[in-house]
Design a protein around this motif. Structure first.
Motif, short mmCIF file in Angstrom:
data_model
loop_
_atom_site.label_atom_id
_atom_site.label_comp_id
_atom_site.label_asym_id
_atom_site.label_seq_id
_atom_site.Cartn_x
_atom_site.Cartn_y
_atom_site.Cartn_z
N SER A 279 -25.03 49.04 -41.64
CA SER A 279 -25.62 48.92 -39.73
C SER A 279 -27.32 48.51 -39.89
O SER A 279 -27.35 48.09 -38.96
CB SER A 279 -25.57 50.48 -39.89
OG SER A 279 -25.58 50.81 -40.44
N ASN A 280 -27.52 48.60 -40.50
CA ASN A 280 -29.54 49.26 -41.32
C ASN A 280 -29.55 47.42 -41.65
O ASN A 280 -30.21 46.74 -40.97
CB ASN A 280 -29.66 49.70 -42.26
CG ASN A 280 -29.27 51.03 -42.10
OD1 ASN A 280 -29.57 51.81 -41.64
ND2 ASN A 280 -28.84 51.77 -43.81
N ASN A 281 -28.71 46.62 -42.54
CA ASN A 281 -29.08 45.07 -42.21
C ASN A 281 -27.63 44.01 -42.48
O ASN A 281 -27.07 43.70 -43.26
CB ASN A 281 -29.44 44.74 -44.08
CG ASN A 281 -31.23 45.70 -44.19
OD1 ASN A 281 -32.10 45.45 -43.03
ND2 ASN A 281 -31.33 46.83 -44.56
N PRO A 282 -27.25 43.97 -41.20
CA PRO A 282 -25.36 43.56 -41.21
C PRO A 282 -25.87 42.08 -41.35
O PRO A 282 -26.83 41.10 -40.94
CB PRO A 282 -25.51 44.14 -39.91
CG PRO A 282 -26.40 44.55 -38.64
CD PRO A 282 -27.71 44.79 -39.97
N PHE B 167 -24.65 43.04 -30.07
CA PHE B 167 -23.44 43.02 -31.09
C PHE B 167 -22.99 41.27 -30.88
O PHE B 167 -22.60 41.13 -29.45
CB PHE B 167 -22.89 43.37 -32.07
CG PHE B 167 -23.52 45.64 -31.87
CD1 PHE B 167 -24.16 45.67 -33.32
CD2 PHE B 167 -23.92 46.08 -30.42
CE1 PHE B 167 -24.56 47.33 -32.88
CE2 PHE B 167 -24.00 47.62 -30.79
CZ PHE B 167 -25.19 47.84 -32.15
N LEU B 168 -22.85 40.78 -31.78
CA LEU B 168 -22.09 39.27 -31.94
C LEU B 168 -19.96 39.78 -31.53
O LEU B 168 -19.84 39.03 -30.89
CB LEU B 168 -21.22 39.16 -33.32
CG LEU B 168 -22.88 38.43 -33.93
CD1 LEU B 168 -22.54 37.70 -35.63
CD2 LEU B 168 -23.61 37.36 -32.74
N ILE B 169 -20.25 41.36 -31.92
CA ILE B 169 -18.79 41.90 -31.29
C ILE B 169 -19.19 43.01 -29.75
O ILE B 169 -20.16 42.85 -29.84
CB ILE B 169 -18.21 42.61 -32.59
CG1 ILE B 169 -17.17 41.96 -33.39
CG2 ILE B 169 -16.99 43.64 -31.27
CD1 ILE B 169 -17.22 42.47 -34.43
N MET C 187 -20.70 39.27 -42.30
CA MET C 187 -19.44 40.18 -42.80
C MET C 187 -19.28 41.68 -41.51
O MET C 187 -18.46 41.53 -42.00
CB MET C 187 -19.45 40.27 -44.23
CG MET C 187 -19.35 39.53 -45.20
SD MET C 187 -18.94 39.67 -46.84
CE MET C 187 -21.02 39.94 -47.53
N SER C 188 -20.22 41.98 -41.53
CA SER C 188 -20.11 43.62 -40.41
C SER C 188 -19.90 43.08 -39.47
O SER C 188 -20.39 42.34 -39.03
CB SER C 188 -21.54 43.82 -40.49
OG SER C 188 -21.77 45.26 -40.02
N PHE C 189 -18.80 44.07 -39.63
CA PHE C 189 -18.37 44.92 -37.16
C PHE C 189 -19.95 44.26 -36.99
O PHE C 189 -19.92 44.40 -35.41
CB PHE C 189 -17.30 45.63 -37.38
CG PHE C 189 -16.35 45.47 -37.62
CD1 PHE C 189 -15.23 44.43 -37.49
CD2 PHE C 189 -15.34 45.85 -39.42
CE1 PHE C 189 -14.52 44.08 -37.87
CE2 PHE C 189 -14.62 45.70 -39.69
CZ PHE C 189 -13.76 44.53 -38.95
N TYR C 190 -21.39 44.74 -37.81
CA TYR C 190 -22.25 45.57 -36.73
C TYR C 190 -23.48 44.37 -36.69
O TYR C 190 -24.61 44.90 -36.06
CB TYR C 190 -22.84 46.86 -37.29
CG TYR C 190 -21.78 47.72 -37.16
CD1 TYR C 190 -21.11 48.09 -35.45
CD2 TYR C 190 -21.57 48.75 -38.27
CE1 TYR C 190 -20.26 49.37 -35.92
CE2 TYR C 190 -20.98 49.64 -38.35
CZ TYR C 190 -19.54 49.70 -37.02
OH TYR C 190 -18.78 51.10 -36.83
N LYS C 191 -23.26 43.38 -36.76
CA LYS C 191 -23.99 41.96 -36.52
C LYS C 191 -24.62 42.16 -35.38
O LYS C 191 -23.69 42.33 -34.53
CB LYS C 191 -23.53 40.60 -37.46
CG LYS C 191 -24.05 39.43 -37.17
CD LYS C 191 -24.92 40.27 -37.83
CE LYS C 191 -26.09 38.41 -38.41
NZ LYS C 191 -26.70 38.47 -38.94
N LYS C 192 -26.00 42.09 -35.61
CA LYS C 192 -26.05 41.83 -34.16
C LYS C 192 -26.75 40.38 -33.73
O LYS C 192 -26.56 39.60 -34.35
CB LYS C 192 -27.78 42.70 -34.17
CG LYS C 192 -27.90 43.73 -34.86
CD LYS C 192 -27.63 44.34 -34.18
CE LYS C 192 -27.66 46.26 -33.79
NZ LYS C 192 -28.99 46.90 -35.04
N SER C 193 -26.85 40.69 -32.08
CA SER C 193 -26.61 39.11 -31.55
C SER C 193 -28.47 38.79 -31.49
O SER C 193 -28.83 39.67 -30.94
CB SER C 193 -26.09 39.19 -30.23
OG SER C 193 -26.12 38.21 -29.42
N THR C 194 -28.35 37.54 -30.92
CA THR C 194 -29.80 37.26 -31.15
C THR C 194 -29.91 37.00 -29.66
O THR C 194 -31.27 36.42 -29.13
CB THR C 194 -30.12 35.69 -32.12
OG1 THR C 194 -29.39 35.02 -31.28
CG2 THR C 194 -30.44 36.25 -33.60
#
Length: 385
Positions: free
Chosen positions: A235-238, A254-256, A241-248
Motif C-alpha cells: 500500500s505504501n509504494n504499490p 485506485f485502479l480497482i 502487482m498490488s490490489f492497491y495500485k493508485k489511479s492517475t
C-alpha cells in the motif's frame, strides 16, 4: 572408456615407463651418448609419467563416483525405501553440497527431477523442490488457496477464457467489456527478480536429513509466501502487482473500483452487490482478522451467538484473513494470478559478522490482476466535520 580398460592402459604405460627409465639410466652411464639424446629420452620419460598420472586420476574419479553412489544408496536404505524417504535424503544431500560449495551430483538431480536437463545448469533448483515450494499447502500466503499459481516461462494468457460464437460473452456496456476494450484481451507476465535467504546453523546442517529438509523447506516457503503476499497488498509504494495500485486519473483513487459505505460492514456488502454476476458467484473477501472482529462486535451488540457464526454467514461470502489487507478486497480471486517465470536458482551466502550461512534461492515472480473489474475495494466514507 570403463575402469577395466583404464587399468589395462595404466599397466601398459607403467611397464613402458619402467623400461624407458632404465634406458635413461644406462644413457647416463654411457659416455658415448650425447646431451641431445639424453634430453630426448628425458622427454619420453616425462611424457609417459604424465600419462601414467592422468590415467590414475581418471580411475580415482570413477572410484570416487562409485563410492558416492554406494554411500547415497546406503543412506537411502537407512532412511527407508519409500519414494518420500529417498527424496528427503536427496534434498538433504543437495542442501549440504550447496552449503559446502560442492557440485550437486547427477544422481541427486535424477531423484529430484530433470537430471538430464540440469546437466548444463549447475544451480537450477530441481523440479521436485520447485513444485513443493510453490504448491505445498504449508505456505503462509492466504491467497494461495484461492488465487491461480503457475510456473511457466514467458506466460501469456487470455483474460476471459471463453466466448460464444454468435455473441460476445460480456455485455458491451459492462465494466468487464470496457476493461477488455481499453487494456486488451490478453495479459503477459513479467519477470521480477528477488532472493530468499534461509539461515542454517551448523547443528542443523549436521543433523538428520529430515530436520535439515524441514528447516530449509519451511524457510524458503515462508519467504516465497511472504513476498507473494507483500507484492499483492503493498500500500505504501504499490506496483501493478498490488490490489492497491493508485489511479492517475480523476474519480476513483485506485485502479480497482473502490466502493464506500458508512461502515466497513456496509462497504463490503456494497462491494458484493456491485460485482457482476459472473464474479459474485465465486467471490471471496480478503481482510484483516481485526477488522472482521470489529464488525462482529458492532453487529453482535452484546449477543455472543454471532461470534460462533461462520464469516460467510455474516458477510455473505467466504472470508480469508490477511494481515496486510488494510482495505478489504472483494472479488473473484481466480483472476488473481501468481506466476514464477523461468527456473529457480540456488546458491549460498555467509554473514561474516554472525558466521551463519544461508541457503539462497533466486526466483522471478509476477502477480497479475487479470480482470480488475472482478474486484472491489471496501472503503469507509470519510467523515466531513
Amino acid at each position: 572408456m570403463n575402469r577395466y580398460q583404464l587399468e589395462q592402459m595404466k599397466d601398459g604405460v607403467k611397464e613402458q615407463l619402467k623400461i624407458e627409465n632404465e634406458n635413461l639410466s644406462k644413457m647416463y652411464l654411457d659416455s658415448k651418448t650425447t646431451m641431445e639424446a639424453r634430453q630426448e629420452q628425458q622427454k619420453i620419460v616425462k611424457d609417459l609419467d604424465e600419462r601414467f598420472e592422468g590415467i590414475k586420476n581418471k580411475i580415482k574419479e570413477i572410484d570416487d563416483r562409485e563410492a558416492q553412489q554406494i554411500a547415497f544408496k546406503n543412506k537411502n536404505k537407512n532412511l527407508g525405501n519409500s519414494e518420500k524417504d529417498i527424496k528427503i535424503n536427496a534434498k538433504a544431500e543437495l542442501i549440504r553440497n550447496v552449503m559446502a560449495g560442492k557440485e550437486v551430483t547427477k544422481e541427486i538431480k535424477n531423484v529430484l527431477g530433470d537430471g538430464d536437463a540440469l546437466g548444463g545448469g549447475n544451480k537450477i533448483l530441481p523440479t521436485t523442490m520447485t513444485n513443493e515450494l510453490l504448491y505445498e499447502p504449508m505456505s503462509k500466503n492466504p491467497l494461495r488457496g484461492i488465487s491461480t499459481m503457475t510456473n511457466i516461462t514467458n506466460l501469456e494468457i487470455p483474460k476471459i477464457i471463453f466466448s460464444l460464437d454468435d455473441d460476445d460473452f460480456l455485455d458491451s456496456d459492462s465494466a468487464s467489456a470496457k476493461e477488455l476494450n481499453a487494456d486488451g484481451a490478453n495479459v503477459s507476465f513479467d519477470r521480477n527478480k528477488f532472493k530468499v535467504f534461509c539461515d542454517i546453523t551448523e547443528t542443523v546442517l549436521k543433523g538428520t536429513e529430515t530436520n535439515l529438509v524441514q528447516v530449509v523447506d519451511a524457510g524458503l516457503q515462508s519467504g516465497l509466501a511472504k513476498k507473494e503476499k507483500k507484492v499483492a497488498f503493498e500500500s505504501n509504494n504499490p506496483t501493478e502487482m498490488s490490489f492497491y495500485k493508485k489511479s492517475t486519473g480523476s474519480g476513483n483513487p485506485f485502479l480497482i473500483k473502490a466502493i464506500e459505505g458508512d461502515t466497513l460492514f456496509e462497504a463490503i456488502i456494497n462491494c458484493l452487490a456491485d460485482l457482476e454476476d459472473d464474479y459474485s458467484e465465486n467471490a471471496s473477501i480478503v481482510m484483516r482478522k481485526v477488522d472482521y472482529f470489529k464488525i462482529i462486535k458492532t453487529l453482535a451488540n452484546g449477543n455472543t451467538s454471532l461470534y460462533t457464526a461462520q464469516p460467510e454467514q455474516v458477510l455473505g461470502a467466504p472470508v480469508i484473513y490477511c494481515d496486510l489487507a488494510t482495505m478489504p478486497v472483494v472479488g473473484d480471486f481466480r483472476y488473481s494470478h501468481f506466476n514464477y517465470d523461468l527456473d529457480m536458482f540456488y546458491d549460498r551466502d555467509k554473514n561474516v559478522k554472525t558466521g551463519i550461512e544461508s541457503f539462497v534461492l533466486t526466483a522471478y515472480l509476477d502477480h497479475k490482476i487479470k480482470m480488475k473489474s472482478a474486484f472491489r475495494l471496501a472503503a469507509v466514507k470519510s467523515v466531513t466535520p
